[in-house]
Design a protein around this motif. Sequence first.
Motif, PDB file in Angstrom:
ATOM      1  N   ASP A 155      -4.647  -8.776  -0.414  1.00  0.00           N
ATOM      2  CA  ASP A 155      -5.768  -8.416   0.459  1.00  0.00           C
ATOM      3  C   ASP A 155      -6.862  -9.483   0.411  1.00  0.00           C
ATOM      4  O   ASP A 155      -7.428  -9.864   1.446  1.00  0.00           O
ATOM      5  N   GLN A 156      -7.153  -9.965  -0.796  1.00  0.00           N
ATOM      6  CA  GLN A 156      -8.183 -10.998  -0.936  1.00  0.00           C
ATOM      7  C   GLN A 156      -7.753 -12.282  -0.232  1.00  0.00           C
ATOM      8  O   GLN A 156      -8.563 -12.963   0.410  1.00  0.00           O
ATOM      9  N   LYS A 175      -1.269  -5.868  -4.584  1.00  0.00           N
ATOM     10  CA  LYS A 175      -1.966  -5.458  -3.354  1.00  0.00           C
ATOM     11  C   LYS A 175      -3.349  -6.109  -3.235  1.00  0.00           C
ATOM     12  O   LYS A 175      -3.699  -6.670  -2.195  1.00  0.00           O
ATOM     13  N   ASP A 176      -4.140  -6.055  -4.299  1.00  0.00           N
ATOM     14  CA  ASP A 176      -5.493  -6.612  -4.237  1.00  0.00           C
ATOM     15  C   ASP A 176      -5.466  -8.129  -4.057  1.00  0.00           C
ATOM     16  O   ASP A 176      -6.259  -8.690  -3.300  1.00  0.00           O
ATOM     17  N   SER A 177      -4.533  -8.778  -4.741  1.00  0.00           N
ATOM     18  CA  SER A 177      -4.400 -10.230  -4.614  1.00  0.00           C
ATOM     19  C   SER A 177      -4.105 -10.622  -3.166  1.00  0.00           C
ATOM     20  O   SER A 177      -4.722 -11.543  -2.621  1.00  0.00           O
ATOM     21  N   LYS A 215       0.825  -1.210   0.000  1.00  0.00           N
ATOM     22  CA  LYS A 215       0.000   0.000   0.000  1.00  0.00           C
ATOM     23  C   LYS A 215       0.861   1.262   0.000  1.00  0.00           C
ATOM     24  O   LYS A 215       0.494   2.287  -0.563  1.00  0.00           O
TER      25      LYS A 215
END
Length: 201
Positions: free
Chosen positions: A154-155, A150-152, A88
């Motif tokens: 976080d999921q 980042k999204d990977s 982030k």
Amino acid sequence: MISTKDITGLILAGGRAQRMGGIDKGLIPFHGKPLIESAIAKLKPQVQTIVINANRSITKYAAYGYPVIMDETPDFSGPLAGFSVGLKACKTPYLLISPCDSPLLPNNLAEQLAAEMERGHFQLVYASSKEADGKVWAQPVFCLMRSNLKDSLDQFLQKGDLKIDRWFKELRSSTVIFDDSQVFANVNTPEELKKLEGVSA
């Protein structure tokens, strides 16, 4: 070509250090200076800028002049929590991660991992070490990743999973084997600290 200016270095100093009596590992003296200084000195020539992930002693870490970021979870959730806040905070295309307690880390860590990443267009490349007997050990907290993961991550964390190797398996990942296993030696006990000081004297 991935260059130094494309990489942010993240130093993980957010752990509990239970085997060291719970003291803040990054501030333990190594040859008379806090361990974090060895990590900074090793990473600085390899990256554009540095970020420190810590969950205590924030002002002491901030004194080194780099941003200090805390885990978003309050319970020392492990390295992936540090990876998450590092991604982030990352403003470059790549994030190079190293723990604060491995003062002998390779001077060519970024170069070697970046070469492998370019070779196979991987999302993440981590280090492995080869012992004298030929056995290879994964060193997953020494890794270079694309900052768009980042999204990977976080999921993955939202599922309640904290295992590094399981997240790596969801990605296009690869490894680079370093022949000198000593460069990834980390400090978990006072005895290991003394041994490492002897090796690097």
